[in-house]
Scaffold this motif. Structure first.
Motif, PDB file in Angstrom:
ATOM      1  N   UNK A  81      44.480  51.212  49.541  1.00 45.93           N
ATOM      2  CA  UNK A  81      43.773  50.242  48.701  1.00 45.93           C
ATOM      3  C   UNK A  81      42.673  50.970  47.945  1.00 45.93           C
ATOM      4  N   UNK A  82      42.189  50.336  46.866  1.00 49.32           N
ATOM      5  CA  UNK A  82      41.141  50.981  46.071  1.00 49.32           C
ATOM      6  C   UNK A  82      40.258  49.946  45.396  1.00 49.32           C
ATOM      7  N   UNK A  83      39.071  50.396  45.031  1.00 51.33           N
ATOM      8  CA  UNK A  83      38.216  49.642  44.116  1.00 51.33           C
ATOM      9  C   UNK A  83      38.092  50.470  42.844  1.00 51.33           C
ATOM     10  N   UNK A  84      37.413  49.899  41.847  1.00 52.94           N
ATOM     11  CA  UNK A  84      37.346  50.547  40.544  1.00 52.94           C
ATOM     12  C   UNK A  84      35.896  50.756  40.125  1.00 52.94           C
ATOM     13  N   UNK A  85      35.701  51.736  39.241  1.00 51.62           N
ATOM     14  CA  UNK A  85      34.357  52.035  38.749  1.00 51.62           C
ATOM     15  C   UNK A  85      33.770  50.806  38.059  1.00 51.62           C
ATOM     16  N   UNK A  86      34.564  50.147  37.251  1.00 50.70           N
ATOM     17  CA  UNK A  86      34.160  48.886  36.630  1.00 50.70           C
ATOM     18  C   UNK A  86      34.705  47.751  37.498  1.00 50.70           C
ATOM     19  N   UNK A  87      33.814  46.904  37.995  1.00 50.25           N
ATOM     20  CA  UNK A  87      34.213  45.858  38.932  1.00 50.25           C
ATOM     21  C   UNK A  87      35.336  45.002  38.349  1.00 50.25           C
ATOM     22  N   UNK A  88      36.376  44.788  39.135  1.00 49.75           N
ATOM     23  CA  UNK A  88      37.509  43.970  38.710  1.00 49.75           C
ATOM     24  C   UNK A  88      37.658  42.795  39.669  1.00 49.75           C
ATOM     25  N   UNK A 161      34.819  42.885  45.940  1.00 46.66           N
ATOM     26  CA  UNK A 161      35.933  43.769  45.606  1.00 46.66           C
ATOM     27  C   UNK A 161      36.384  44.568  46.834  1.00 46.66           C
ATOM     28  N   UNK A 162      35.422  45.018  47.639  1.00 46.41           N
ATOM     29  CA  UNK A 162      35.763  45.765  48.846  1.00 46.41           C
ATOM     30  C   UNK A 162      36.474  44.863  49.858  1.00 46.41           C
ATOM     31  N   UNK A 163      35.989  43.619  50.002  1.00 45.20           N
ATOM     32  CA  UNK A 163      36.638  42.673  50.917  1.00 45.20           C
ATOM     33  C   UNK A 163      38.079  42.419  50.484  1.00 45.20           C
ATOM     34  N   UNK A 164      38.311  42.289  49.189  1.00 43.81           N
ATOM     35  CA  UNK A 164      39.679  42.073  48.688  1.00 43.81           C
ATOM     36  C   UNK A 164      40.553  43.286  48.989  1.00 43.81           C
ATOM     37  N   UNK A 165      39.995  44.489  48.852  1.00 39.87           N
ATOM     38  CA  UNK A 165      40.766  45.698  49.181  1.00 39.87           C
ATOM     39  C   UNK A 165      41.111  45.723  50.661  1.00 39.87           C
ATOM     40  N   UNK A 166      40.166  45.318  51.507  1.00 39.15           N
ATOM     41  CA  UNK A 166      40.413  45.298  52.950  1.00 39.15           C
ATOM     42  C   UNK A 166      41.488  44.281  53.335  1.00 39.15           C
ATOM     43  N   UNK A 168      44.249  43.817  52.147  1.00 36.33           N
ATOM     44  CA  UNK A 168      45.581  44.420  52.139  1.00 36.33           C
ATOM     45  C   UNK A 168      45.883  45.216  53.398  1.00 36.33           C
ATOM     46  N   UNK A 169      44.946  45.201  54.356  1.00 40.42           N
ATOM     47  CA  UNK A 169      45.100  45.903  55.634  1.00 40.42           C
ATOM     48  C   UNK A 169      45.420  47.382  55.435  1.00 40.42           C
ATOM     49  N   UNK A 170      44.591  48.091  54.669  1.00 40.40           N
ATOM     50  CA  UNK A 170      44.892  49.494  54.374  1.00 40.40           C
ATOM     51  C   UNK A 170      44.538  50.430  55.522  1.00 40.40           C
ATOM     52  N   UNK A 171      45.198  51.577  55.532  1.00 38.38           N
ATOM     53  CA  UNK A 171      44.802  52.672  56.416  1.00 38.38           C
ATOM     54  C   UNK A 171      43.897  53.643  55.673  1.00 38.38           C
ATOM     55  N   UNK A 172      43.912  53.553  54.330  1.00 39.86           N
ATOM     56  CA  UNK A 172      43.118  54.434  53.480  1.00 39.86           C
ATOM     57  C   UNK A 172      42.513  53.618  52.344  1.00 39.86           C
ATOM     58  N   UNK A 173      41.213  53.768  52.147  1.00 38.50           N
ATOM     59  CA  UNK A 173      40.494  53.028  51.116  1.00 38.50           C
ATOM     60  C   UNK A 173      39.828  54.009  50.160  1.00 38.50           C
ATOM     61  N   UNK A 174      40.154  53.886  48.864  1.00 38.59           N
ATOM     62  CA  UNK A 174      39.507  54.674  47.819  1.00 38.59           C
ATOM     63  C   UNK A 174      38.400  53.830  47.183  1.00 38.59           C
ATOM     64  N   UNK A 175      37.189  54.353  47.157  1.00 37.03           N
ATOM     65  CA  UNK A 175      36.052  53.667  46.544  1.00 37.03           C
ATOM     66  C   UNK A 175      35.599  54.479  45.336  1.00 37.03           C
ATOM     67  N   UNK A 208      34.263  58.355  45.633  1.00 33.09           N
ATOM     68  CA  UNK A 208      33.762  58.973  44.411  1.00 33.09           C
ATOM     69  C   UNK A 208      32.392  58.366  44.142  1.00 33.09           C
ATOM     70  N   UNK A 209      31.397  59.226  43.910  1.00 33.63           N
ATOM     71  CA  UNK A 209      30.069  58.675  43.692  1.00 33.63           C
ATOM     72  C   UNK A 209      29.175  59.688  42.986  1.00 33.63           C
TER      73      UNK A 209
END
Length: 260
Positions: A81-88, A161-166, A168-175, A208-209
């Motif tokens: 799962x991932x989030x984006x630089x510009x909030x979606x 956005x992070x809650x929505x990514x979670x 999906x029950x991911x094993x890996x989260x890209x922020x 990424x930060x």
């Protein structure tokens, strides 16, 4: 076997070499940073792993699956799962409904059943609401579940956005730059939030930060990109002392100041 392995990844857009021969890996439960000056290729690497852009060269493996050529939705179903630089987010939808979208691909009923409003569909919808509420509790915003997502302060929208990514029950989260637009105090609050999220869930995270104080506080290891290539890898302490990294960031600051 590594959870994620990126081998000699190169991505070209026409004659532009956005990423060249980048390799790194991470294990289950790792928390790593991917940093570098603007234009270093960080988000492009994210986009390649999540299927948004195809690699020109190289291999990407996740949990034993080769991701090259795989559609983003299939990659998501594997557990990334991932989030984006510009909030979606969907600003006019409630916070709870925004998170529920993350569960849509896991629906256990047919579209026709949903249209007819059959009992098992209503039961499943109640279950989904309870599950989504649990994710909102994880990120600390359950009290805003019925608010329009777009009405929330910037930092809380990030958590939606992070809650929505979670969901999906991911094993890996890209922020992708979750602290973008935050002041120092908000960034430090984000540090505590990310550290707690990682400890509670055990999900592997790649961050990424540009706020280096955030990266140095939460990441176990850091990879530094510059001009599309891997410049350095190491612990936060090693990266802070690396002269090549210092030079790359000083050059970035000079460009922003208009002296180069």
């Amino acid at each position: 076997m590594a959870l994620l392995e990126v081998k000699d990844l190169s991505i070209h857009f026409g004659g532009v070499k956005a990423v060249s021969d980048v390799s790194f890996s991470l294990e289950k439960g790792d928390f790593i940073g991917l940093i570098g000056p603007n234009g270093a290729g960080k988000t492009t690497v994210f986009n390649a792993v999540t299927g948004v852009v195809p690699p020109t060269k190289g291999e990407i493996y996740f949990d034993g699956h080769r991701l090259n050529g795989m559609r983003p939705d299939r990659i998501s179903h594997l557990g990334i799962a991932r989030t984006f630089q510009n909030i979606r987010i969907y600003p006019k939808m409630t916070v709870l409904d925004n998170v529920a979208i993350g569960l849509d691909s896991h629906a256990r009923y047919h579209t026709v059943s949903a249209m007819l409003g059959l009992p098992h569909v209503r039961k499943r919808d109640r279950e989904i609401r309870e599950i989504c509420l649990g994710f909102l509790e994880q990120v600390g915003i359950a009290g805003h579940k019925d608010a329009e997502a777009g009405s929330l302060p910037y930092g809380l929208q990030r958590k939606v956005e992070i809650a929505r990514a979670l969901a999906g029950n991911p094993a890996l989260l890209f922020l992708d730059e979750p602290a973008a637009g935050m002041n120092t105090a908000e960034s430090m609050e984000l540090v505590g939030f990310l550290r707690g999220l990682h400890e509670r869930t055990g999900i592997a995270i790649v961050l990424i930060e540009h706020h280096l104080e955030v990266v140095m506080e939460v990441c176990q290891n850091i990879h530094v990109l510059n001009l599309g290539r891997m410049l350095a890898s190491g612990t936060p302490e090693e990266i802070q002392k690396n002269q090549d990294v210092i030079t790359a960031y000083l050059g970035e600051r000079r460009k922003r100041g208009g002296r180069e």
